[in-house]
Design a protein around this motif. Sequence first.
Motif, PDB file in Angstrom:
ATOM      1  N   PRO A 145     -12.236   7.027  -4.008  1.00 23.51           N
ATOM      2  CA  PRO A 145     -12.738   5.647  -3.860  1.00 23.51           C
ATOM      3  C   PRO A 145     -11.849   4.690  -4.649  1.00 23.51           C
ATOM      4  N   ILE A 146     -11.171   3.819  -3.959  1.00 26.33           N
ATOM      5  CA  ILE A 146     -10.161   2.974  -4.589  1.00 26.33           C
ATOM      6  C   ILE A 146     -10.815   1.862  -5.411  1.00 26.33           C
ATOM      7  N   GLY A 147     -10.212   1.556  -6.555  1.00 28.85           N
ATOM      8  CA  GLY A 147     -10.769   0.580  -7.474  1.00 28.85           C
ATOM      9  C   GLY A 147     -10.539  -0.865  -7.045  1.00 28.85           C
ATOM     10  N   GLU A 148     -11.385  -1.731  -7.550  1.00 31.72           N
ATOM     11  CA  GLU A 148     -11.317  -3.150  -7.204  1.00 31.72           C
ATOM     12  C   GLU A 148     -10.002  -3.776  -7.631  1.00 31.72           C
ATOM     13  N   ARG A 149      -9.508  -3.420  -8.832  1.00 30.31           N
ATOM     14  CA  ARG A 149      -8.278  -4.034  -9.322  1.00 30.31           C
ATOM     15  C   ARG A 149      -7.057  -3.595  -8.515  1.00 30.31           C
ATOM     16  N   VAL A 150      -7.060  -2.374  -8.015  1.00 31.59           N
ATOM     17  CA  VAL A 150      -5.963  -1.942  -7.152  1.00 31.59           C
ATOM     18  C   VAL A 150      -5.939  -2.800  -5.894  1.00 31.59           C
ATOM     19  N   CYS A 151      -7.102  -2.986  -5.300  1.00 32.86           N
ATOM     20  CA  CYS A 151      -7.196  -3.782  -4.075  1.00 32.86           C
ATOM     21  C   CYS A 151      -6.761  -5.229  -4.320  1.00 32.86           C
ATOM     22  N   ALA A 152      -7.166  -5.790  -5.465  1.00 30.43           N
ATOM     23  CA  ALA A 152      -6.787  -7.169  -5.786  1.00 30.43           C
ATOM     24  C   ALA A 152      -5.277  -7.286  -5.963  1.00 30.43           C
ATOM     25  N   THR A 153      -4.663  -6.267  -6.565  1.00 29.48           N
ATOM     26  CA  THR A 153      -3.212  -6.293  -6.744  1.00 29.48           C
ATOM     27  C   THR A 153      -2.506  -6.244  -5.398  1.00 29.48           C
ATOM     28  N   VAL A 154      -2.954  -5.365  -4.514  1.00 22.61           N
ATOM     29  CA  VAL A 154      -2.367  -5.302  -3.173  1.00 22.61           C
ATOM     30  C   VAL A 154      -2.509  -6.638  -2.463  1.00 22.61           C
ATOM     31  N   SER A 155      -3.677  -7.247  -2.565  1.00 22.67           N
ATOM     32  CA  SER A 155      -3.906  -8.531  -1.904  1.00 22.67           C
ATOM     33  C   SER A 155      -2.960  -9.608  -2.417  1.00 22.67           C
ATOM     34  N   SER A 156      -2.664  -9.572  -3.724  1.00 27.60           N
ATOM     35  CA  SER A 156      -1.823 -10.612  -4.312  1.00 27.60           C
ATOM     36  C   SER A 156      -0.385 -10.547  -3.828  1.00 27.60           C
ATOM     37  N   VAL A 157       0.066  -9.374  -3.384  1.00 27.92           N
ATOM     38  CA  VAL A 157       1.451  -9.239  -2.908  1.00 27.92           C
ATOM     39  C   VAL A 157       1.494  -8.899  -1.414  1.00 27.92           C
ATOM     40  N   GLN A 158       0.427  -9.194  -0.704  1.00 24.50           N
ATOM     41  CA  GLN A 158       0.363  -8.844   0.718  1.00 24.50           C
ATOM     42  C   GLN A 158       1.471  -9.521   1.510  1.00 24.50           C
ATOM     43  N   GLU A 159       1.717 -10.803   1.242  1.00 27.83           N
ATOM     44  CA  GLU A 159       2.767 -11.516   1.984  1.00 27.83           C
ATOM     45  C   GLU A 159       4.128 -10.874   1.762  1.00 27.83           C
ATOM     46  N   LEU A 160       4.404 -10.483   0.525  1.00 28.02           N
ATOM     47  CA  LEU A 160       5.673  -9.814   0.216  1.00 28.02           C
ATOM     48  C   LEU A 160       5.771  -8.498   0.971  1.00 28.02           C
ATOM     49  N   PHE A 161       4.681  -7.729   0.987  1.00 29.98           N
ATOM     50  CA  PHE A 161       4.674  -6.459   1.717  1.00 29.98           C
ATOM     51  C   PHE A 161       4.935  -6.675   3.205  1.00 29.98           C
ATOM     52  N   GLU A 162       4.271  -7.658   3.769  1.00 32.84           N
ATOM     53  CA  GLU A 162       4.378  -7.876   5.215  1.00 32.84           C
ATOM     54  C   GLU A 162       5.745  -8.419   5.609  1.00 32.84           C
ATOM     55  N   SER A 163       6.323  -9.296   4.784  1.00 30.94           N
ATOM     56  CA  SER A 163       7.564  -9.963   5.166  1.00 30.94           C
ATOM     57  C   SER A 163       8.816  -9.188   4.782  1.00 30.94           C
ATOM     58  N   ASP A 164       8.718  -8.345   3.740  1.00 26.73           N
ATOM     59  CA  ASP A 164       9.942  -7.701   3.255  1.00 26.73           C
ATOM     60  C   ASP A 164       9.731  -6.239   2.860  1.00 26.73           C
ATOM     61  N   TRP A 165       8.723  -5.968   2.045  1.00 23.88           N
ATOM     62  CA  TRP A 165       8.495  -4.599   1.585  1.00 23.88           C
ATOM     63  C   TRP A 165       7.616  -3.872   2.614  1.00 23.88           C
ATOM     64  N   THR A 166       8.153  -3.685   3.804  1.00 21.32           N
ATOM     65  CA  THR A 166       7.344  -3.176   4.908  1.00 21.32           C
ATOM     66  C   THR A 166       6.917  -1.722   4.697  1.00 21.32           C
ATOM     67  N   THR A 167       7.676  -0.969   3.934  1.00 25.05           N
ATOM     68  CA  THR A 167       7.251   0.407   3.664  1.00 25.05           C
ATOM     69  C   THR A 167       6.006   0.431   2.782  1.00 25.05           C
ATOM     70  N   SER A 168       5.869  -0.559   1.916  1.00 27.31           N
ATOM     71  CA  SER A 168       4.649  -0.687   1.118  1.00 27.31           C
ATOM     72  C   SER A 168       3.481  -1.129   1.990  1.00 27.31           C
ATOM     73  N   ALA A 169       3.765  -2.017   2.932  1.00 30.13           N
ATOM     74  CA  ALA A 169       2.704  -2.465   3.845  1.00 30.13           C
ATOM     75  C   ALA A 169       2.145  -1.293   4.637  1.00 30.13           C
ATOM     76  N   GLU A 170       3.012  -0.373   5.057  1.00 27.49           N
ATOM     77  CA  GLU A 170       2.569   0.782   5.834  1.00 27.49           C
ATOM     78  C   GLU A 170       1.611   1.659   5.044  1.00 27.49           C
ATOM     79  N   LEU A 171       1.824   1.755   3.740  1.00 24.26           N
ATOM     80  CA  LEU A 171       0.956   2.581   2.912  1.00 24.26           C
ATOM     81  C   LEU A 171      -0.309   1.846   2.492  1.00 24.26           C
ATOM     82  N   TRP A 172      -0.175   0.570   2.108  1.00 26.92           N
ATOM     83  CA  TRP A 172      -1.259  -0.105   1.396  1.00 26.92           C
ATOM     84  C   TRP A 172      -2.117  -1.029   2.242  1.00 26.92           C
ATOM     85  N   LEU A 173      -1.645  -1.501   3.375  1.00 26.32           N
ATOM     86  CA  LEU A 173      -2.434  -2.427   4.178  1.00 26.32           C
ATOM     87  C   LEU A 173      -3.155  -1.683   5.302  1.00 26.32           C
TER      88      LEU A 173
END
Length: 607
Positions: A145-173
């Motif tokens: 069960p993933i923690g709230e702070r992990v989810c908040a961190t992913v949300s804060s860099v979602q645009e970066l993941f989607e636009s450039d760090w696409t390998t992170s987007a594949e894992l985390w979004l």
Amino acid sequence: MTFTTRPTLQGTFGMASSTHWIASQTAMRVLERGGNAFDAAVAAGFVLHVVEPHLNGPGGEVPAIIATAEDPTPRVLAGQGPAPAGATIEHFTSMGFELIPGSGPLAAAVPGAVDAWLLLLRDHGTQTLQEVLEPAISYAASGHPIGERVCATVSSVQELFESDWTTSAELWLRDGSAPEPGSLFANPAYAQTLRRLVDEGRATGPSRETQIEGARRAWSQGFVAEAVEKFSRRPFRDSSGQAHPGVLTGADMAGFEASWEEPVTLDWHGVTVSKIQPWGQGPALLQTLTILDALDDPAALDPSTVQGIHPIAEALKLAFADREAWYGDGYDVPLKTLLSAGYAAERAALIGDRASGDVRPGSPDGREPKIAAHLRERAQREGAPRDATVGEPTVDTRGDAGEATVDANGVTRGDTCHVDVVDRWGNMISATPSGGWLQSSPTIPELGFPLGSRLQMFWLEEGLASSLAPGRRPRTTLTPTMVHRDGRPVLACGSPGGDQQEQWQLLFLLRHLIGGQSLQEAIDAPTWHTTSFPGSFYPREVEPAVLVVEDRLGGDVLSGLGGRGHKVQLAGPWSLGRMCAVSRNPGTGIVAAAANPRGMQGYACGR
């Protein structure tokens, strides 16, 4: 009896305390199955990669301090990787950098955590590689069960993941969004990485030690190093806003091995406090203790009153100014003088009735301190004098249980984990894993984790204690603590929090060792820290005379601090510090543990 959020746990079998309840319970499971404190810490360390990926990862680092039942002498496990061969000042300045980016491949040091954990297991553990990695493999493969702070961190860099760090987007979004808190989250790629380490270790021979060495080679010279080098060459956006490739290579990975070192120690009020060498910030805590003793005022050892908080904060500023001028790997650090009574008296004489806003490194042995031009220029821009002005307390928007603060380019600070374990035989460990955060660099898809960004702690200026150079370790903020009495280990503790780690531990030690508070009382007590010194993380800020406090200190104390010129920033009643601690009474064999309630994630367990 003082109210505490939880009891201080006591028993005789064993205790574990960490920043995540799953890691703590994993460590306890290992103890219950016959493992020792070091087996338990390694198992917990790999689980922390899975359950707190925004605070540490396999691409990061881990320093630890241990004492064994057979030899209680403290030893440092040095799991901080150095700068790669291609990480030169010229390389960075040729691209127009004044500071090393706070995120992205360029900021990656050689990963040190995995090799360090495996070295600990080989030299002082008793269980096999498969046994200690099984919990992390299970959680990574089947999910947790993933923690709230992990989810908040992913949300804060979602645009970066989607636009450039696409390998992170594949894992985390998931369907274009960060995962929901409490949802089941798995990392199959990392589970497979760990399984392959076990398999390649097993293929090298039948003995436990041989298999661990085989896994270490697979990490540093085999499939992991190959994937790291290939991925590091790809350009990705970093905190500069531009895309750059990294410089970390397989040869850099192969050239690093974690090692054992002597700690720096200070005999203080009947105990011996051990810290890592000045390639980290550990000696700053010891310096602060010597300065406080030089004041020769018992009131200066109470971190709950104006009469104590003011001199403690001023002593911290002086010690951290010396950290900036004198601490660094491969540098001629005048450590003996920095910890001497005579030098402490010189520094203590600088503490007045008013809060200082200046960065004031000393001149040990008559040597002239050197501070980065970036800091000197900033001080000139801000102007002088830099004493604080009296005012009403303001709200600090950064204080959040020592957790990460993250911007859209992945710039972070204060991201770390901690784990302490003591067993029934008297083995003890304090370990502070960090780095390799999910938001520090793009995910390497076939491995399931990113590289770290620890190089941001170097300066791109020649001649400084922490100037960037290939093969040097960055001056880390990671700082485990161990305390001995009469030659036997009695306490292991630590905290996440970047530049605050040493400060929060200092307050805990003063309350427990001098004030006589229990482990949980000392952890629960109102916490504070100063930011009036150069920060270790990009963009290396200084906040003159700022004191960040939990407002539970009380109105009279806050008013008194403001009256002494501290720029008081309120961080909420339960917001600062993430301390963990275990202890053992060598005479009775009673073990104890406590953990931070802030953020509702750290827990201790034991019996």
